[in-house]
Structure formats: C-alpha cells, structure tokens
Design a protein around this motif. Sequence first.
Motif, PDB file in Angstrom:
ATOM      1  N   ALA A  25      33.873  28.786  42.972  1.00 33.76           N
ATOM      2  CA  ALA A  25      35.043  29.036  43.804  1.00 33.76           C
ATOM      3  C   ALA A  25      36.320  29.150  42.989  1.00 33.76           C
ATOM      4  N   ALA A  26      36.382  28.474  41.846  1.00 32.77           N
ATOM      5  CA  ALA A  26      37.555  28.620  40.975  1.00 32.77           C
ATOM      6  C   ALA A  26      37.646  30.046  40.455  1.00 32.77           C
ATOM      7  N   GLU A  27      36.507  30.637  40.140  1.00 27.65           N
ATOM      8  CA  GLU A  27      36.488  32.039  39.755  1.00 27.65           C
ATOM      9  C   GLU A  27      36.914  32.918  40.917  1.00 27.65           C
ATOM     10  N   GLY A  28      36.504  32.531  42.121  1.00 23.68           N
ATOM     11  CA  GLY A  28      36.879  33.293  43.294  1.00 23.68           C
ATOM     12  C   GLY A  28      38.382  33.326  43.502  1.00 23.68           C
ATOM     13  N   VAL A  29      39.048  32.184  43.324  1.00 30.54           N
ATOM     14  CA  VAL A  29      40.505  32.132  43.459  1.00 30.54           C
ATOM     15  C   VAL A  29      41.163  33.024  42.419  1.00 30.54           C
ATOM     16  N   ALA A  30      40.717  32.913  41.161  1.00 30.42           N
ATOM     17  CA  ALA A  30      41.286  33.748  40.105  1.00 30.42           C
ATOM     18  C   ALA A  30      41.045  35.228  40.392  1.00 30.42           C
ATOM     19  N   TYR A  31      39.855  35.550  40.853  1.00 27.03           N
ATOM     20  CA  TYR A  31      39.498  36.944  41.148  1.00 27.03           C
ATOM     21  C   TYR A  31      40.365  37.491  42.278  1.00 27.03           C
ATOM     22  N   ASP A  32      40.532  36.706  43.342  1.00 31.86           N
ATOM     23  CA  ASP A  32      41.349  37.143  44.480  1.00 31.86           C
ATOM     24  C   ASP A  32      42.797  37.386  44.056  1.00 31.86           C
ATOM     25  N   LEU A  33      43.352  36.470  43.261  1.00 35.16           N
ATOM     26  CA  LEU A  33      44.736  36.615  42.820  1.00 35.16           C
ATOM     27  C   LEU A  33      44.902  37.818  41.899  1.00 35.16           C
ATOM     28  N   GLN A  34      43.936  38.039  41.034  1.00 35.09           N
ATOM     29  CA  GLN A  34      44.007  39.178  40.125  1.00 35.09           C
ATOM     30  C   GLN A  34      43.892  40.496  40.892  1.00 35.09           C
ATOM     31  N   ALA A  35      42.967  40.549  41.846  1.00 35.47           N
ATOM     32  CA  ALA A  35      42.789  41.777  42.629  1.00 35.47           C
ATOM     33  C   ALA A  35      44.025  42.111  43.449  1.00 35.47           C
ATOM     34  N   ALA A  36      44.767  41.078  43.865  1.00 32.42           N
ATOM     35  CA  ALA A  36      45.984  41.281  44.652  1.00 32.42           C
ATOM     36  C   ALA A  36      47.218  41.457  43.771  1.00 32.42           C
ATOM     37  N   ARG A  41      30.737  26.165  53.266  1.00 31.93           N
ATOM     38  CA  ARG A  41      30.155  24.921  52.764  1.00 31.93           C
ATOM     39  C   ARG A  41      29.570  25.058  51.368  1.00 31.93           C
ATOM     40  N   ILE A  42      29.041  26.216  51.085  1.00 26.78           N
ATOM     41  CA  ILE A  42      28.387  26.453  49.809  1.00 26.78           C
ATOM     42  C   ILE A  42      29.189  26.029  48.599  1.00 26.78           C
ATOM     43  N   PHE A  43      30.409  26.542  48.456  1.00 20.86           N
ATOM     44  CA  PHE A  43      31.181  26.265  47.262  1.00 20.86           C
ATOM     45  C   PHE A  43      31.498  24.781  47.165  1.00 20.86           C
ATOM     46  N   ALA A  44      31.706  24.128  48.313  1.00 21.99           N
ATOM     47  CA  ALA A  44      31.988  22.686  48.294  1.00 21.99           C
ATOM     48  C   ALA A  44      30.804  21.930  47.703  1.00 21.99           C
TER      49      ALA A  44
END
Length: 345
Positions: A231-242, A2-5
Amino acid sequence: MRIFAVAGLMLLAVPAAAAPGDLPASAAAHAVDALIASMNGYIDPQTGARMQAVLRKERKRLLAIRDRETLVKEVNQLLADSRDQHLKIRIDTIDPGRAAQSPEDEALLERHLAHGLMAVRRLPGNIGYLKLRYFAADADGARMVDQAMDMLKDSGALIIDLRENTGGGGATDTRLLGHLSATAIPMARIHWRKPDGSFDVEQRVADRPAGGPLYADRPVFVLMAKRTFSAAEGVAYDLQAAHRAVLVGEASRGGGNPANRNVELGSGMSAFVPNGRVEHPTTHGNWEGKGVQPDIATDPKLALVEAYRRALAAAKPLVATPKSEKERAEAIADPEATLRADSGL
C-alpha cells in the motif's frame, strides 16, 4: 480494503521464534493441504496451479517438519518461485494452540504501534515531515492522519517518509491522499477474483476530510526505498500519476497484488494469497514486479537531505521575520548539517 491492512501487520507483528517440536504431523498436514487448496483462489490461475504442483511434489518432505519456523521457511522458499512477494505464509501467534490474534489483541497492537506513526515534526525552514511505518486500516488511523496533518498544515512544503513503510491500508492511506489535493487524487481499481472465477471490481477513492483537505496545494515530496512495499507503493504511485508529489529515493519493492481475505492454516499460522489485481485508472498499469520508480533517483540514505533541499527551494513563505529568514538561509546553505543539528534525522 482489508488486504493491504493484513499485509502491513503481517510484516510488523512478528512473534518470537517458534520452538522446535511445536508442530504435530497432523497439524503440518492440515497447514500444507489448506495452503494447496487456497491456491485455487490465487489471482492468476496458471501461477496458482503451478504453485499447487510444486507444493504437492514437496508435500511428503514438508509433512516431516516438526516445527513451525522451519515449515514457514521451507514453504516460503517454494512460494518465491511465483515471483509474487505478497504470497507467503507466516506464524501469527507465539502459542501454536491459538488460530489467530483476537480482535482485542489486534486493537492493542495498533495502539502500541501508534497506527503506524513514526514521526511528525517541523523541520528548520518550516518544512513539514511525516514518517509512517505502515498504513492502519481502522478509523483511529485516519484520525491520526487528521491530527498529524493539522500539525503540519502551515508548513511551506511537506516531506512524507515511506522508506520503511511496508504496507497496510484501508483507512489511513485514503485519508492521507484526501488531505493532499482539492480535487480527488485518482486511486487504483482492484479486480477481485471470486471463488467461482468471476470478478468484482472495487474502485478505491481518496477520503476527503470533513473540513476539507489541509494540504491541497503546497509542494509534497515522498521518500522511497527498496523496503517501500504494498500500500505504501500504492500511495506513491497514485501521487506520481496525479503529478501531485516528487518521489525521491530508489525504486520500491514491487508488491502490487492484494488479497481481501486471510487464509488460516491452523496452529497459529496463516497465508496471504493474493486474489486481486490492481489497475490504475490513469496509467492502466500497476507496480507489481517492477516497483514504483522515483522521479529523483538517489541513495535512500541521502533521500531526506535531497528532498529537504528541494522542499526549501520550492516552499514560498507567507510571513517572514529576521529569525525565520536566518533559519531558512542557514538551512538552504547546508541542508545536511541543518538536519543533523536538528535531531539526527
């Protein structure tokens, strides 16, 4: 989550300016004292205690303020000393007599904002383009991602534009990641601080669509800017880490501390007080305070052209006609002019 929303909609649903004189003394006292109390649950106890001391020192001055807009401005200037860009208070409603938006109002706002969708299109040369303003928390947001990805599934490469994305999350971000790999892209785990000081750990998981991912193996590029947040940073971070996407643009803003609750301050105001710490299972780090670093650093105004040029080079067309090959050749020869002619993106 809920937080990021909450964070995303806080940055989007900005009401009209509050009128001077809309904050009685008792309401100002309630808001300031509720904020001070809420800092007991802040993720870093030392920082929380320090901000409580700052607020208590300035309490008398803050209680003399008689309009919400000024109070929010003054309080947020004090909270900025925490260096946590999520830690803020805001005005939620135009009417100070309302505590918060109703669920019906929130749902209506989501629909009017198209669950964060700004653009979905095919660029010349068969490159997919998806632009999201925020990541919606509801199931309708996830369905929107399904529909957008279905439209883009036959493109040769995909550009995801997060340059104006200020957060959100909970359903849309996990579904998007679920479309981008045949195997689950690792997401962050969140350490939630509870009122008693103990912690719960939540492992976020990419939401694999029922019919399988629609973009599991073709090149993906993500556009970033300083405004990219939460959360947008989170998506970018997850994709970069993978190693699943190439990040193009400038370093993001650096807001990684989430919250799973909203703090009501009364008089149509609320506070966002982070009580979570993010830890990525691959890097064992996060982007708080430093942002996500791009793989290809460039001015964000030029990021689309740069990503488009690279996407055209990386895409491998499965079919070709004289017309499609001509379009592709012209785009490769001058990607900037092609984009400008396409629609001024």
